[in-house]
Scaffold this active site. Structure first.
Site, short mmCIF file in Angstrom:
data_model
loop_
_atom_site.label_atom_id
_atom_site.label_comp_id
_atom_site.label_asym_id
_atom_site.label_seq_id
_atom_site.Cartn_x
_atom_site.Cartn_y
_atom_site.Cartn_z
N ASP A 9 -17.54 -12.05 7.64
CA ASP A 9 -16.14 -11.70 7.36
C ASP A 9 -15.69 -10.62 9.17
O ASP A 9 -16.23 -9.75 9.61
CB ASP A 9 -15.80 -10.79 6.97
CG ASP A 9 -14.58 -10.44 6.36
OD1 ASP A 9 -14.04 -10.26 7.37
OD2 ASP A 9 -13.78 -9.57 5.53
N TYR A 52 -14.79 -4.37 3.00
CA TYR A 52 -13.50 -4.40 2.36
C TYR A 52 -13.32 -6.16 2.85
O TYR A 52 -13.71 -5.94 3.90
CB TYR A 52 -12.67 -3.70 2.96
CG TYR A 52 -10.85 -4.06 3.34
CD1 TYR A 52 -10.22 -3.96 1.31
CD2 TYR A 52 -10.37 -4.90 3.85
CE1 TYR A 52 -9.06 -4.60 1.18
CE2 TYR A 52 -9.40 -5.38 3.28
CZ TYR A 52 -8.39 -5.45 2.29
OH TYR A 52 -6.93 -5.28 2.10
N TYR A 98 1.73 -1.39 0.08
CA TYR A 98 -0.29 0.22 -0.06
C TYR A 98 0.93 1.03 -0.03
O TYR A 98 0.43 2.60 1.60
CB TYR A 98 -1.04 0.18 1.52
CG TYR A 98 -1.99 -0.66 0.53
CD1 TYR A 98 -3.23 -0.74 0.63
CD2 TYR A 98 -2.15 -2.01 1.03
CE1 TYR A 98 -4.12 -0.99 0.02
CE2 TYR A 98 -3.63 -2.87 0.95
CZ TYR A 98 -4.27 -2.32 0.78
OH TYR A 98 -5.28 -3.50 0.00
N LYS A 138 -6.75 -11.75 11.18
CA LYS A 138 -5.79 -10.74 12.38
C LYS A 138 -5.57 -10.52 13.66
O LYS A 138 -4.63 -11.27 14.29
CB LYS A 138 -6.89 -8.97 12.31
CG LYS A 138 -6.92 -8.83 10.99
CD LYS A 138 -7.28 -7.13 10.54
CE LYS A 138 -6.46 -6.92 9.44
NZ LYS A 138 -8.06 -6.50 8.24
#
Ligand code: PLP
Length: 433
Positions: free
Chosen positions: A246, A155, A28, A275
């Protein structure tokens, strides 16, 4: 084997940042004008330290993964022990205690009734597997459905399937023509919920609905209410649409409960986790599902198999790190910390929400977002983001604004003093930036 030891000596006059610039392509990051990358040499608790000894508060939990702070001794010890016992073994045809134990401990605490764990490597692949499970579920049943429902601004990751179900944005721009078609709906609220549910009730060829429960992370920390999500989920279930939650970002305490879907009456068929799973120690992804999904793949017909698997599936070290992270998460102190952060965050937002430079404030659990007033100046917008990012770094705080949105997403062990220090820095930024 070639001797590579010369490589490091030949670069020894360069510091780590300069060596990095010669050989690394960062995520990114527009590499043409990237700021020098800060060399981190050590982490402890909420802090990371650079090679000059400067200390940074990791106020974004290192891209939302590090829920218990850095180099946590309990996780470190369990990982170190496992390394000398079994570092890895192929997970097709073989199994091991850490993978089974993690599934045994995780499934009962997930919202609803989740029955099986499928291991992958990260959030994006957990989403890929969830999508494949849904699409092949309908195919295996002999009633193929190929449409997918998702939120605008969602996302779900950076691989192609995950990108396809994510909102179209600058992140996906170069690939839009190659992404498969998805129907994107607005976030639900009081004004549109009945339109959305009646629309859903007319869908016949939709395989699944994938969503980030309660909060769209990368989309700008956009928050919406559980009761409206619950209505969407109920409408989908009625229309025979499978539900994928999600929880890659929201899982493991982030929204104030262990999982965001605990706030729903109607529970998902599939849950994606990553995560916070290993406490930020290493990559691991999990897709869980109900027996209803799993059973649709049981067959004498080999074509009904889920043909998916990654080299490092269920890596024992990652599973052990997850078990150790779970030990910490389930302690009473951790939940107390989560509640403490929630309460402090709420007071801070009260304090600043009327400031003229504050356009909006939002909170879900341990996450707060502050939208900066920009007066519709979009070119200023990207510049503002960079100014804010640099401003906080200078003060020893890692905050990565999403455009004009600053958010705090801290490790749960963060002290009141460090929270106050971050709040004070945001207040001074409101005056100075
Ligand atoms: C970060 C994220 C992903 C992707 O996870 P990676 O590990 O970065 O591939 C997927 N879904 C959500 C909600 C996320 O926040």
């Amino acid at each position: 084997m070639p001797d590579n030891s010369q490589v490091s000596t030949s670069f020894s006059e360069l510091n780590l940042t300069e060596r990095d610039k010669k050989v690394i392509w960062h995520p990114y990051t527009q590499m043409k004008n990237a700021l020098p990358h800060i060399p981190i040499v050590r982490g402890e608790g909420v802090y990371v330290f650079d090679e000059h000894g400067k200390r940074y508060i990791d106020a974004v939990s290192s891209w939302w993964v590090n829920i218990h702070g850095h180099s946590h001794p309990h996780i470190a010890q369990k990982v170190a022990e496992q390394l000398t016992v079994l570092e890895h073994v192929i997970f097709a045809g073989f199994t091991h205690e850490p993978a089974v134990l993690l599934a045994e401990r995780l499934l009962p605490i997930l919202p609803g009734k989740q029955d099986k764990v499928f291991y992958t490597d990260n959030g994006s692949t957990a989403v890929e597997v969830a999508l494949k499970m849904c699409l092949q579920y309908w195919d295996n049943k002999g009633t193929p459905k190929t449409k997918i429902l998702a939120f605008k601004n969602a996302y779900h990751g950076d691989t192609f399937g995950a990108m396809s179900v994510s909102g179209r944005s600058i992140f996906t721009d170069a690939f839009n023509s190659l992404l498969f078609d998805v129907e994107f709906i607005d976030l639900p609220d009081e004004s549109n919920i009945s339109n959305l549910t009646s629309h859903i009730s007319n869908l016949t060829d939709t395989a699944c609905f994938i969503f980030e429960p309660l909060i769209l992370g990368s989309g700008g920390m956009l928050m919406y209410e559980a009761k409206y999500l619950d209505e969407l989920v109920a409408a989908c279930k009625k229309a025979g649409i499978l539900i994928i939650a999600d929880e890659v970002m929201t899982g493991f305490g982030r929204t104030g409960t262990y999982f965001a879907c605990e706030k729903l009456i109607h529970k998902p068929d599939i849950i994606c986790l990553s995560k916070g799973l290993t406490g930020g120690t290493m990559p691991l992804g999990i897709t869980t599902c109900t027996d209803e999904i799993f059973d649709a793949f049981l067959s004498d017909d080999k074509l009904k198999t889920l043909y998916h698997g990654h080299s490092f599936t269920a890596n024992p070290i990652a599973c052990v790190a997850s078990l150790a992270s779970l030990d910490i998460l389930l302690q009473k102190e951790t939940l107390a910390n989560i509640k403490r952060i929630e309460a402090k965050h709420a007071l801070f937002l009260q304090e600043i929400k009327a400031h003229p430079k504050v356009k909006a404030v939002r909170q879900t659990g341990t996450i707060i977002a502050i939208e900066w007033e920009t007066g519709n100046e979009t070119s200023y917008l990207s510049n503002l983001r960079n100014l804010l990012y640099a401003y906080f770094l200078d003060k020893g705080i890692i905050l990565r604004p999403l455009g004009n949105i600053i958010y705090i997403l801290p490790p749960y062990i963060i002290s009141d003093e460090d929270l106050d220090y971050i709040y004070a820095a945001i207040k001074s930024a409101l005056e100075e930036v």
